[in-house]
Design a protein around this motif. Structure first.
Motif, PDB file in Angstrom:
ATOM      1  N   VAL A  68       0.606  -1.195   0.008  1.00 47.72           N
ATOM      2  CA  VAL A  68       0.040   0.221  -0.003  1.00 47.72           C
ATOM      3  C   VAL A  68       0.755   1.281  -0.008  1.00 47.72           C
ATOM      4  O   VAL A  68       0.348   2.447  -0.441  1.00 47.72           O
ATOM      5  CB  VAL A  68      -0.749   0.280   0.923  1.00 47.72           C
ATOM      6  CG1 VAL A  68      -1.676   1.672   0.896  1.00 47.72           C
ATOM      7  CG2 VAL A  68      -2.044  -1.306   0.600  1.00 47.72           C
ATOM      8  N   ALA A  69       2.205   1.562   0.895  1.00 48.65           N
ATOM      9  CA  ALA A  69       3.037   2.135   1.373  1.00 48.65           C
ATOM     10  C   ALA A  69       3.663   2.543  -0.515  1.00 48.65           C
ATOM     11  O   ALA A  69       3.726   3.939  -0.836  1.00 48.65           O
ATOM     12  CB  ALA A  69       3.580   2.578   2.083  1.00 48.65           C
ATOM     13  N   ALA A  70       3.804   2.069  -1.032  1.00 49.32           N
ATOM     14  CA  ALA A  70       4.335   1.895  -1.841  1.00 49.32           C
ATOM     15  C   ALA A  70       3.428   2.021  -4.063  1.00 49.32           C
ATOM     16  O   ALA A  70       3.628   3.385  -4.315  1.00 49.32           O
ATOM     17  CB  ALA A  70       5.039   0.918  -2.923  1.00 49.32           C
ATOM     18  N   ASP A  71       2.484   1.790  -3.525  1.00 52.20           N
ATOM     19  CA  ASP A  71       1.151   2.208  -4.341  1.00 52.20           C
ATOM     20  C   ASP A  71       0.681   3.487  -3.836  1.00 52.20           C
ATOM     21  O   ASP A  71       0.525   4.062  -5.226  1.00 52.20           O
ATOM     22  CB  ASP A  71       0.297   0.803  -3.850  1.00 52.20           C
ATOM     23  CG  ASP A  71       0.316   0.154  -4.959  1.00 52.20           C
ATOM     24  OD1 ASP A  71       1.477  -0.069  -5.344  1.00 52.20           O
ATOM     25  OD2 ASP A  71      -0.352  -1.310  -4.849  1.00 52.20           O
ATOM     26  N   LYS A  72       0.874   3.879  -2.902  1.00 52.25           N
ATOM     27  CA  LYS A  72      -0.222   5.485  -2.121  1.00 52.25           C
ATOM     28  C   LYS A  72       0.683   6.633  -2.693  1.00 52.25           C
ATOM     29  O   LYS A  72       0.562   7.780  -2.120  1.00 52.25           O
ATOM     30  CB  LYS A  72      -0.816   4.905  -1.624  1.00 52.25           C
ATOM     31  CG  LYS A  72      -1.226   4.179  -1.634  1.00 52.25           C
ATOM     32  CD  LYS A  72      -3.137   4.416  -2.960  1.00 52.25           C
ATOM     33  CE  LYS A  72      -3.867   3.299  -3.015  1.00 52.25           C
ATOM     34  NZ  LYS A  72      -4.954   3.796  -4.083  1.00 52.25           N
TER      35      LYS A  72
END
Length: 353
Positions: free
Chosen positions: A280-284
């Motif tokens: 999630v951290a990478a995607d957002k």
């Protein structure tokens, strides 16, 4: 779910640090009522087992993996206060020795992974047992549901912290949807591991499972080759405590050997995909402000032994060392809490009339 340094700003990290410290202080006091000479060794083993299983990332969906958080498992096996301490010991060992989870984010991680998971899971577990029969099967089923609920609860808690003190400008609604969505899937894995482990311990030593205290089974006799329930005599208890099937020493040795096997060998085959928070951290774009770990130069950083070139051997040795250090640290803490309980007993005052 291990939050690195830089995701949450300093003021919010400081507040969560205070919350975590307060929760640990309360848990140290509460654990005195939960631990006795039988369960104190088990608590250290539970911490080591959680450490080992957290090394086993399992695939969930779309290039994402998950791993056990352990709050539900610890709370049900050794009690909610002791459970908070178990997971906290694991997080401390991971942060200091293995550079897993930021040191400035330690309060965030303890609050999310130790406090929230344990409180939510144990509340759900106790609520379910109030409406379910007090049987081993009910305890196992309740542990499944409790563990399933605990993981997205921790994800939601992180989202709320990020809404208050996140270091990047990301729409919180999108973060919440992504975090809770992926962690519901991870929660299924958490629930399965928790239920299987609780069921296995109940099968051999139900008297050592905190959540199964008072668990009883109907007395049965074999009549004409079939087992039938014995009717309770008037005024007599209709059931008896479930009997233990193995010694505490055997259970402890088996549990430790299993932990060493999982961390030292099985962990090599764990999924290499990013876990739920990392994905999630990478995607957002949450990870744009991530900072390097303060102990990234540790000889055991990233779950490998420095200067050991063989990946399988390096990871296996790191896992074995981690289990050993965690079981020693955890056992030391819980024996100290147990001894403090004994010294807190005040003498009875007798007054002469």
């Amino acid at each position: 779910m291990h939050v690195p340094d830089g995701f949450i700003n300093a003021p919010t990290s400081a507040v969560t640090g205070v919350v975590a410290a307060g929760a640990i202080a309360v848990s140290l006091r509460g654990a005195r009522r939960e631990l006795d000479e039988r369960t104190a060794p088990l608590a250290g083993l539970v911490a080591a087992f959680i450490f080992a299983v957290q090394m086993l990332n399992f695939p969930v969906a779309a290039g994402t993996s998950g791993h056990l958080l352990g709050g539900a498992l610890a709370a049900i096996l050794v009690g909610p206060f002791t459970g908070v301490l178990c997971v906290s010991v694991v997080l401390l060992m991971q942060g200091i020795l293995f550079a897993d989870g930021g040191l400035t984010a330690l309060g965030v991680n303890i609050t999310n992974m130790a406090v929230v998971t344990t409180v939510v899971a144990y509340a759900a577990f106790r609520g379910l047992l109030k409406v379910l029969p007090r049987t081993p099967r009910s305890v196992t089923a309740a542990s499944f549901v409790a563990a399933l609920l605990s993981v997205p609860s921790a994800a939601l808690a992180f989202t709320l912290m990020y809404a208050v003190g996140g270091t990047t400008d990301v729409a919180i609604g999108k973060v919440a949807t992504a975090m809770v969505g992926v962690h519901v899937l991870i929660g299924i894995g958490e629930a399965t591991i928790t239920a299987l482990t609780v069921g296995a311990v109940i099968a051999v030593r139900p008297d050592l499972v905190y959540g199964a205290r008072g668990l009883q089974q109907k007395l049965r006799l074999r009549v004409n080759g079939e087992l039938v329930d014995v009717p309770a005599a008037e005024g007599a208890a209709p059931s008896a405590p479930v009997a233990a099937r193995t010694s505490r020493r055997t259970l402890w040795v088996t549990g430790l050997a299993t932990s060493l096997l999982l961390a030292g060998f099985v962990s090599f085959y764990a999924s290499s995909s990013p876990d739920g928070l990392e994905k999630v951290a990478a995607d957002k774009g949450i990870d744009t402000k991530a900072e390097g770990h303060a102990v990234s130069g540790s000889p055991l950083a990233d779950y490998g032994v420095k200067d050991v070139t063989d990946a399988r051997l390096s990871g296996g040795l790191a896992g074995v060392i981690g289990v050993g250090v965690t079981v020693v640290a955890g056992s030391t803490v819980f024996w100290a809490v147990r001894r403090r309980r004994s010294t807190d007993v005040s003498p009875t005052t007798v007054e002469n009339v």
